[in-house]
Design a protein around this motif. Structure first.
Motif, PDB file in Angstrom:
ATOM      1  N   ILE A   1      -5.444  -2.284  -5.698  1.00 32.99           N
ATOM      2  CA  ILE A   1      -4.125  -1.918  -6.236  1.00 32.99           C
ATOM      3  C   ILE A   1      -4.150  -2.064  -7.748  1.00 32.99           C
ATOM      4  CG2 ILE A   1      -1.672  -2.521  -6.351  1.00 32.99           C
ATOM      5  CD1 ILE A   1      -1.809  -3.280  -3.399  1.00 32.99           C
TER       6      ILE A   1
ATOM      7  N   GLU B   1       0.826  -1.206   0.000  1.00 24.88           N
ATOM      8  CA  GLU B   1       0.000   0.000   0.000  1.00 24.88           C
ATOM      9  C   GLU B   1       0.860   1.256   0.000  1.00 24.88           C
ATOM     10  OE1 GLU B   1      -2.720  -0.557   3.295  1.00 24.88           O
ATOM     11  OE2 GLU B   1      -4.084  -1.757   2.054  1.00 24.88           O
ATOM     12  N   ARG B   2       1.941   1.239   0.779  1.00 29.42           N
ATOM     13  CA  ARG B   2       2.830   2.402   0.860  1.00 29.42           C
ATOM     14  C   ARG B   2       3.491   2.670  -0.494  1.00 29.42           C
ATOM     15  NH1 ARG B   2       6.716   0.762   4.355  1.00 29.42           N
ATOM     16  NH2 ARG B   2       5.199   0.747   6.019  1.00 29.42           N
TER      17      ARG B   2
ATOM     18  N   GLN C   1       0.928   4.030 -10.037  1.00 34.28           N
ATOM     19  CA  GLN C   1       1.448   3.783  -8.691  1.00 34.28           C
ATOM     20  C   GLN C   1       2.381   4.914  -8.252  1.00 34.28           C
ATOM     21  OE1 GLN C   1       3.191  -0.160  -8.712  1.00 34.28           O
ATOM     22  NE2 GLN C   1       1.200  -1.137  -8.957  1.00 34.28           N
TER      23      GLN C   1
ATOM     24  N   TYR D   1      -2.220   2.684  -3.204  1.00 35.91           N
ATOM     25  CA  TYR D   1      -3.547   2.087  -3.277  1.00 35.91           C
ATOM     26  C   TYR D   1      -3.765   1.147  -2.100  1.00 35.91           C
ATOM     27  CZ  TYR D   1      -3.484   3.508  -8.225  1.00 35.91           C
ATOM     28  OH  TYR D   1      -3.433   4.216  -9.398  1.00 35.91           O
ATOM     29  N   VAL D   2      -5.040   0.857  -1.797  1.00 35.44           N
ATOM     30  CA  VAL D   2      -5.352  -0.107  -0.740  1.00 35.44           C
ATOM     31  C   VAL D   2      -5.460  -1.504  -1.345  1.00 35.44           C
ATOM     32  CG1 VAL D   2      -6.536   1.564   0.751  1.00 35.44           C
ATOM     33  CG2 VAL D   2      -7.861   0.223  -0.880  1.00 35.44           C
ATOM     34  N   VAL D   3      -5.121  -2.507  -0.552  1.00 35.59           N
ATOM     35  CA  VAL D   3      -5.220  -3.891  -0.989  1.00 35.59           C
ATOM     36  C   VAL D   3      -6.651  -4.152  -1.470  1.00 35.59           C
ATOM     37  CG1 VAL D   3      -5.173  -6.289  -0.195  1.00 35.59           C
ATOM     38  CG2 VAL D   3      -3.340  -4.724   0.455  1.00 35.59           C
TER      39      VAL D   3
END
Length: 156
Positions: free
Chosen positions: A101, A91-92, A106, A96-98
């Protein structure tokens, strides 16, 4: 608009967005997308992150109907050994959140490998950067936008 959609627009590639109501109880985000959108699960791809022993991340894009072959991905990347990346690190690095993604837009440009099965389709579906939003685009355009490469990294 998500960073993934913005990246596709900036690159002026043809794409189509598909939005659906995400069910928080869904077991698999990718399989949910395939079912709700009425698509073959071989044509809907999930974005996974793997890490080498030093923590260096790589993006793998494989059909939701199968699994990622970590050995094949390591070989494609020239790495000795890879394991699935920690969700927080994924995520970092991506922003994006799992479950949402996207391989596009990105935060950090990471090496990307798209499963070779993608070549059989004129277009494929990947997350557009949030749960319930998929972007449909040509595999060649996905590779161009991400500077990725094709390899047989998926299995069954």
């Amino acid at each position: 608009m998500t960073p993934a959609v913005a990246a596709a627009k900036r690159a002026k590639i043809p794409f189509q967005l598909h939005q659906y109501q995400h069910d928080p109880a869904a077991d698999s985000f990718g399989e949910e997308a395939a079912t709700v959108l009425g698509q073959d699960p071989q044509r809907v791809f999930k974005t996974l992150l793997a890490a080498d022993e030093a923590g260096k991340l790589v993006v793998a894009v494989v059909p939701v109907a199968g699994k990622l072959d970590l050995k094949a991905l390591a070989k494609a990347c020239g790495a000795k050994k890879l394991s699935m990346a920690d969700a927080v690190a994924a995520e970092r690095a991506t922003g994006y959140v799992v479950g949402g993604i996207s391989p596009l837009g990105q935060k950090k440009r990471l090496p990307l490998v798209l499963d070779a099965s993608a070549e059989q389709f004129d277009t494929l579906f990947v997350s557009a950067g949030r749960r319930g939003l998929e972007i449909e685009l040509a595999p060649a355009d996905l590779l161009k936008l991400t500077q990725g490469r094709l390899a047989a990294i998926g299995r069954g």
